[in-house]
Motif scaffolding. Structure first.
Motif, mmCIF file in Angstrom:
data_model
loop_
_atom_site.group_PDB
_atom_site.id
_atom_site.type_symbol
_atom_site.label_atom_id
_atom_site.label_comp_id
_atom_site.label_asym_id
_atom_site.label_seq_id
_atom_site.Cartn_x
_atom_site.Cartn_y
_atom_site.Cartn_z
ATOM 1 N N VAL A 54 0.898 -1.017 0.084
ATOM 2 C CA VAL A 54 -0.134 -0.334 0.158
ATOM 3 C C VAL A 54 1.019 1.468 -0.122
ATOM 4 O O VAL A 54 0.612 2.322 -1.291
ATOM 5 N N LEU A 90 -5.773 5.529 -0.364
ATOM 6 C CA LEU A 90 -6.238 6.565 -0.422
ATOM 7 C C LEU A 90 -6.519 6.271 1.458
ATOM 8 O O LEU A 90 -6.024 7.779 2.389
ATOM 9 N N ARG A 91 -6.646 5.628 2.532
ATOM 10 C CA ARG A 91 -6.586 5.725 3.747
ATOM 11 C C ARG A 91 -5.370 5.574 3.853
ATOM 12 O O ARG A 91 -4.887 6.838 5.031
ATOM 13 N N THR A 126 0.735 3.973 -2.705
ATOM 14 C CA THR A 126 0.609 5.182 -3.153
ATOM 15 C C THR A 126 1.821 6.051 -3.316
ATOM 16 O O THR A 126 1.055 7.359 -3.678
ATOM 17 N N SER A 172 -11.131 -1.392 -6.540
ATOM 18 C CA SER A 172 -11.542 0.110 -5.624
ATOM 19 C C SER A 172 -11.388 -0.180 -4.421
ATOM 20 O O SER A 172 -10.974 0.485 -3.356
ATOM 21 N N GLU A 173 -11.688 -1.987 -3.811
ATOM 22 C CA GLU A 173 -10.858 -1.938 -2.717
ATOM 23 C C GLU A 173 -9.392 -1.511 -1.812
ATOM 24 O O GLU A 173 -9.087 -1.601 -0.973
ATOM 25 N N GLU A 174 -8.520 -2.373 -3.531
ATOM 26 C CA GLU A 174 -6.895 -1.775 -3.007
ATOM 27 C C GLU A 174 -6.849 -0.590 -3.287
ATOM 28 O O GLU A 174 -6.391 -0.198 -2.460
ATOM 29 N N MET A 175 -7.719 0.391 -3.789
ATOM 30 C CA MET A 175 -8.058 1.725 -4.351
ATOM 31 C C MET A 175 -8.321 1.901 -2.833
ATOM 32 O O MET A 175 -7.390 3.775 -2.335
ATOM 33 N N LYS A 176 -8.868 2.094 -1.923
ATOM 34 C CA LYS A 176 -9.513 2.762 -0.700
ATOM 35 C C LYS A 176 -8.635 2.385 0.240
ATOM 36 O O LYS A 176 -7.890 3.538 1.037
ATOM 37 N N LYS A 177 -7.682 1.389 0.414
ATOM 38 C CA LYS A 177 -6.281 1.353 1.684
ATOM 39 C C LYS A 177 -5.531 2.252 0.686
ATOM 40 O O LYS A 177 -4.796 3.225 2.348
#
Length: 96
Positions: free
Chosen positions: A32, A86-87, A36, A79-84
Motif C-alpha cells: 500500500v 487512499l486511507r 501510494t 476499488s478495495e485496494e484503492m481504498k487502502k
C-alpha cells in the motif's frame, strides 16, 4: 520501478515516451505504501509532462519510442485496494 509519461495511442499504456521517473523504495515497507508513492509521483510527472508539451509545442510524433519487449504494464488496482491506498495516504499526509 517508477512512472512513465507518454503520448496516448490506440494501445493501453502505449505511445512515445516523454518523461520517466524512478521511485526510491527505501522507506516503503508495504504494498500500500508503494502504490501510494507511485500515485503521488505520477501526479508530479503528469504536471511536468503537460508543461513540457506546451513549452516545447510537442506532438505525438515527439518523444522516445517505447521498447515493447522491455515495457512492464501494471494492471489497475481494484476499488478495495484503492481504498487502502487512499486511507494510507490520508493517515501519512495529514496536515498538523
Amino acid at each position: 520501478m517508477g512512472n512513465t509519461a507518454h503520448f496516448m495511442d490506440s494501445r493501453y499504456d502505449g505511445g512515445n515516451i516523454l518523461l520517466q521517473r524512478v521511485l526510491n523504495r527505501d522507506n516503503l515497507s508495504s504494498y500500500v505504501a508503494l502504490r501510494t508513492a507511485i500515485y503521488l509521483q505520477n501526479f508530479e510527472l503528469i504536471a511536468d509532462a503537460i508543461e513540457l508539451i506546451f513549452q516545447n509545442n510537442l506532438s505525438p510524433k515527439d518523444g522516445l519510442a517505447q521498447n515493447e519487449k522491455e515495457a512492464i504494464e501494471w494492471k489497475a488496482i481494484g476499488s478495495e485496494e484503492m481504498k487502502k491506498v487512499l486511507r494510507f495516504f490520508l493517515q501519512t499526509h495529514r496536515a498538523s
